[in-house]
Structure formats: C-alpha cells, structure tokens
Design an enzyme around this catalytic site. Structure first.
Site, PDB file in Angstrom:
ATOM      1  N   ASP A 176       7.055   1.143   1.390  1.00 11.24           N
ATOM      2  CA  ASP A 176       8.023   0.756   0.364  1.00 11.24           C
ATOM      3  C   ASP A 176       9.466   0.863   0.882  1.00 11.24           C
ATOM      4  O   ASP A 176       9.849   1.859   1.478  1.00 11.24           O
ATOM      5  CB  ASP A 176       7.845   1.685  -0.848  1.00 11.24           C
ATOM      6  CG  ASP A 176       8.531   1.171  -2.098  1.00 11.24           C
ATOM      7  OD1 ASP A 176       9.650   0.626  -1.993  1.00 11.24           O
ATOM      8  OD2 ASP A 176       7.944   1.303  -3.176  1.00 11.24           O
TER       9      ASP A 176
ATOM     10  N   THR B 168       9.931  -2.760  -6.759  1.00 15.46           N
ATOM     11  CA  THR B 168       8.647  -2.376  -6.169  1.00 15.46           C
ATOM     12  C   THR B 168       7.448  -3.102  -6.781  1.00 15.46           C
ATOM     13  O   THR B 168       6.715  -3.808  -6.086  1.00 15.46           O
ATOM     14  CB  THR B 168       8.463  -0.849  -6.291  1.00 15.46           C
ATOM     15  OG1 THR B 168       9.520  -0.227  -5.570  1.00 15.46           O
ATOM     16  CG2 THR B 168       7.129  -0.409  -5.714  1.00 15.46           C
TER      17      THR B 168
ATOM     18  N   ASN C  52       9.681  -2.861 -12.854  1.00 11.62           N
ATOM     19  CA  ASN C  52       8.930  -1.632 -12.560  1.00 11.62           C
ATOM     20  C   ASN C  52       8.524  -0.910 -13.829  1.00 11.62           C
ATOM     21  O   ASN C  52       7.583  -0.119 -13.826  1.00 11.62           O
ATOM     22  CB  ASN C  52       9.777  -0.673 -11.724  1.00 11.62           C
ATOM     23  CG  ASN C  52       9.751  -1.012 -10.251  1.00 11.62           C
ATOM     24  OD1 ASN C  52       8.996  -1.886  -9.811  1.00 11.62           O
ATOM     25  ND2 ASN C  52      10.568  -0.318  -9.477  1.00 11.62           N
TER      26      ASN C  52
ATOM     27  N   HIS D  38      16.715   5.870  -1.154  1.00 10.56           N
ATOM     28  CA  HIS D  38      17.412   6.071  -2.429  1.00 10.56           C
ATOM     29  C   HIS D  38      18.245   7.346  -2.402  1.00 10.56           C
ATOM     30  O   HIS D  38      19.408   7.366  -2.796  1.00 10.56           O
ATOM     31  CB  HIS D  38      16.401   6.196  -3.577  1.00 10.56           C
ATOM     32  CG  HIS D  38      15.863   4.901  -4.070  1.00 10.56           C
ATOM     33  ND1 HIS D  38      16.660   3.916  -4.584  1.00 10.56           N
ATOM     34  CD2 HIS D  38      14.584   4.437  -4.153  1.00 10.56           C
ATOM     35  CE1 HIS D  38      15.905   2.886  -4.963  1.00 10.56           C
ATOM     36  NE2 HIS D  38      14.642   3.179  -4.704  1.00 10.56           N
TER      37      HIS D  38
HETATM   38 ZN   LIG Z   1      12.892   2.005  -4.729  1.00 11.08          ZN
END
Ligand SMILES: [Zn+2]
Length: 527
Positions: free
Chosen positions: A108, A144, A165, A272
C-alpha cells in the site's frame, strides 16, 4: 431519499437504510457506463454456451437430430475438430497440471520512485528477471479501497462503485472507518464481480490475504481462502509479513490455489505518519525490499518459480502535506459557507470531499464554495471532469471536490495531522505507483512505458486463462510484457493458445468454422 437519486439519467433508488441501491445487476453490468469508456463485454463470448457446456452439443442442436446423411465417422470427425477448435466455446481450456499460478502482491502507498533514494537489491533483481513499468497511474480517487478494487475488477471507480475508503449513508449519516468498511457486504458487492469470483466460477481456486474486498461474498460466493486483519492490526511487523508469505505459499502448494492476492499495509502507514521524504519511509522501503527477497526465495524453495507469475504493485503514491502553508483549506473559515446548509458531509479525509446540501440549497452551497479557495476544486457531480471516471455513480454526492497537491481539506475543525497524504489527482506524479512482474509468462529485463492500473485485470485474466468480466481495461495494452503476443481477432480475444497452455476462441468463430467443416464433409459424401 438523497437528491442524487433523483438526478436525470441516474437510476436506482435507496435501500431501507438510505444507501443508494446498486443500479447494476449481474446481467446488466454497465448499463450506466458511457460508451466512450470503450467497455467490452466478455459475456458476449459466453452468451451462446455456458462455459461447461460442450460446444459440439450446440452445433448438433443447431441441426436436425439424427440427420441421416451425417454418418458416424463424419460426425465423429466433426466432433473432434470442433472440440479442438472451440474449446469451451469461449471458455479457457487448460489442464490443471500446466496451469501457471498467479500471486498479486500490493504494498500500500508505494510511490513509483520510492526505490530511487534507497538501495533495493531485491526489487532491482526482480526488474532484471522480469518486467518493470516506469510507473503506473492509479484510478481516481487515489485511495486504498477504491484503487485496490480497480485492480481486481478492471473497472474505473465510478463503474465498480467502491467510491471511498469509508462506508457512508447520506440519510442516516452513518460513516464507518476503513477497517469496519472492509466487512460491509453491500459496500463491495454492488454489481461487480472481482477476479477471485470469476476465477472460481471457471474452476479455479482463489485466496485473499488482507486484500481489500476479499472478505465479503459476491453474488453469494466467497473467496476460497480469505484472511482479514484485526481492527488493531500492526501493519509493519516484518516477522508477521514473512509468516503471511509462508501461509500464502502453503495455499499454493498444499491447497493448490491458483490465484492469491496478498496485501501489506506499508509503506502507506509510515508515509502518512512521517511523510514520504522521511528516513522512516526509506527504512520501510528497505523492509519492503527484504520482504520481496524473502518472497522470491520462498517461491523458489517451494518449487514454484517456473509455475507462478508474480505481480508486485500498489494502489497509489504519497505526497508531503504542507502543514505550515499560510493558506490551509479550512471550511470553517470560508465566509459564505455554513454547515447549516448541509445534510451530509464527508470531509477531513485528505484532499477529497463530498457534500449533500439540504433540499433546495445546492446552488447556494456551490456558489459559496466554487471560488472559496484557489487550491480547492469544487464541482457539481454532473460537471466533474469525465477523465477521472469517478463521479458517474449513484453513491457520489451532488457536490464533490479535491484539493491541490500538498493541501488537505479541513471541515468543521482541523483534525488532520498526517505528514503524508494521497487521494490527489492521479495525474500528479506523486500519486503514481509501481508495477513489477516476474514469472514464466513474463519477459526478462523489460521496462515498459507507464499505463493505467485499470489494465492489470485483463492481464491477470490472461495469465490465468480465464474469461474476464466486462471491464474498462484493454486486453492488448499489457501483452507486450508477455513472451508470446497472440494475434488478436477483431473483437480483441486471442485466437491462438497463449504459451501453449490455454485457448480462448470466440464461440461465433467456432460455430462458423465448425459449420464450414461439416458442410465440407457432407459435400464430400454426396460427391
Ligand atoms: Zn493511506
């Protein structure tokens, strides 16, 4: 009923909880999709004969039964030729012993250039042994779940309906976070059938390990093997990563699965938290690289190197949030805007936002927001740029927006403190991601030009020898990666066996060929 269900051209209603009901049905997959998307329907191929139906029966059914002039040998010859030429009348024919397996791995938030400021010997070796794309363009929104679902359906987000999401309901105003949404059946099962289910319907066995969307049923069918992470899952535990790979190897070797999708939550989380330019992100990329090495060693140790195609990709990239900017995008500071005009809002989620104004207040809200901030792009749903392939879905609210790279959208109060974020325009280079592939079907040492992630699904179906569902991908786009590039018939389907192990022949072609052969045999008997 949300106003968007009353818009012209949008079908579907609301379920008892207020969520727009899916307007698409299994036999009507793309009724709401503009034709300009170039959608192609594999159902046409399958329409004449179900996959398991012997095509020769269809041929005989087209003729009067017990036709006296068709003597036994002629029938047998026609049957034999027809069987050879029309395997499954559109369905793939493969012997279990020769079928290559497929492992799709997603790390990811792996930005396309994360390997350029870190030593990545294992990713480099994989590129030498296989195929590397310069970068891959994800779908929009660059989130995502939506982008992962595009990979396994081959559809743009407006066409597969997993538009965020978060599960949300504009009437009840319920909003669920990412992990909870993973288990919301109707959020995922809303008309599209992912590759796991398509593979299983065609006789294969599939597994999903933490992959978004792999934990619910689709049209009543569950993925053969599935793992879902717990709510407090630690996504960065390298020891667990290796154990997960061991489990996937066992799925392939002991349970004979044909397809597995394997998800890792990094380097997204680290990107993040610390930002994409941080030493922590670079260290996480080293961990990803070690894992790629372990994965390929595991494939070799399990004697799968020559029988398993491996794709490593991701959902989107990552960019640095400019937290110190003097012009933050803050709704609570916009002079002509008030939340009292809003029935439902989905803000404070990176650079993306959706709004449902109260009855009769859409124009007022739109006018208050359209020029409220130079970094904020607010659209009425029907005016959202078509190139994003995002807004044409009943789940998208009448107003939607995104902000420029580096800026996130703050709602009632500022609650976003991430140093890295995604969700931005998929044309921004920071949102681009990776695509690597290696295995018996892939060329070695090949770097290909960038492409859109929507094409990966067609490639995977080709690798597995299964007939795809209708989708937005072009089956020809990624063929240059493969050893053999079969000539394509006019409808784009391969007319020749791929790698000598599968054949997909349109039933209409098969019927024409069989008809000609039968006629030739009959004429020879008359003469
Ligand atoms: Zn993310």
């Amino acid at each position: 009923m949300p106003p968007h269900t009353r818009e012209a051209g949008i079908r579907g209603g609301t379920d008892p909880a207020g969520e727009p009901t899916p307007e698409v049905r299994p036999r009507d997959v793309h009724s709401h999709i503009p034709k300009t998307h170039g959608m192609r329907s594999a159902r046409v191929t399958l329409g004449l004969c179900p996959p398991r139906q012997e095509p020769v029966l269809c041929t005989l059914c087209a003729c009067p039964s017990g036709r006296p002039s068709m003597r036994g040998p002629a029938i047998l010859l026609t049957v034999a030729l027809a069987t050879l030429l029309a395997p499954g009348a559109g369905a793939p024919v493969q012997s279990q012993g020769s079928r290559n397996k497929l492992l799709l791995v997603s790390f990811d938030g792996f930005r396309w250039n994360y390997d350029q400021d870190v030593d990545t010997p294992n990713l480099d070796a994989m590129a030498r042994d296989g195929v590397k794309a310069r970068y891959m363009t994800p779908a929009f929104v660059t989130m995502t779940s939506p982008c992962h679902f595009t990979l396994v359906t081959g559809k743009y987000i407006e066409n597969h309906g997993v538009v965020h999401n978060m599960y949300y309901n504009t009437t009840s105003r319920v909003k669920l976070p990412y992990h909870a949404t993973l288990g919301i059946q109707r959020w995922w099962d809303n008309g599209s059938v992912p590759i796991w289910i398509t593979a299983q319907r065609q006789g294969l066995r599939a597994g999903s390990f933490f992959y978004p969307g792999g934990n619910v049923t689709y049209q009543g069918v569950a993925v053969t093997r599935s793992r879902k992470e717990g709510i407090a899952h630690n996504y960065k535990n390298e020891t667990e990563w290796r154990a997960n790979i061991d489990t996937v190897m066992a799925w392939f070797t002991e349970e004979d699965l044909d397809l597995v999708t394997l998800y890792f939550g990094e380097p997204d989380s680290t990107g993040h938290k610390y930002g994409p330019e941080s030493p922590e992100r670079r260290e996480m990329v080293r961990q990803v690289d070690r894992t790629v090495g372990y994965l390929r060693e595991s494939i070799a140790r399990n004697h799968l190197t020559d029988h398993l195609n491996l794709i490593i990709t991701s959902d989107h990239g990552m960019t640095t949030v400019d937290k110190q900017a003097g012009d933050l995008v803050e709704f609570h500071k916009f002079p002509n805007f008030t939340f009292q005009d809003i029935q439902f809002e989905l803000l404070d989620y990176g650079p993306n936002g959706m709004l449902l104004p109260k009855e009769g207040r859409l124009e007022k809200v739109y006018n208050a927001l359209k020029d409220a901030h130079p970094k904020l792009h607010v659209y009425k749903k029907e005016e959202f740029p078509e190139a994003f392939h995002y807004a044409n879905n009943p789940r998208v609210t009448p107003l939607l927006m995104y902000s420029d790279l580096g800026y996130v959208i703050h709602g009632r109060v500022n609650v976003q403190f991430n140093n890295g974020e995604h969700g931005f325009d998929n044309k921004d280079m920071d949102m681009k991601t990776i695509f690597r592939a290696v295995g018996p079907s892939f060329k070695a040492g090949l770097e290909v030009e960038p492409f859109e992630s929507v094409h990966v699904y067609e490639l995977m179906c080709r690798l597995l020898g299964i007939v795809p569902e209708a989708n937005d991908g072009d089956p020809a786009t990624l063929l240059p990666m493969l050893h053999t590039e079969p000539a394509l018939p006019p409808d784009g389907r391969p007319a020749l066996p791929l790698h000598g192990r599968s054949a997909v022949l349109p039933s209409s072609w098969a019927l024409v060929v069989m008809g000609l052969l039968g006629t030739m045999i009959l004429l020879s008997e008359v003469a």
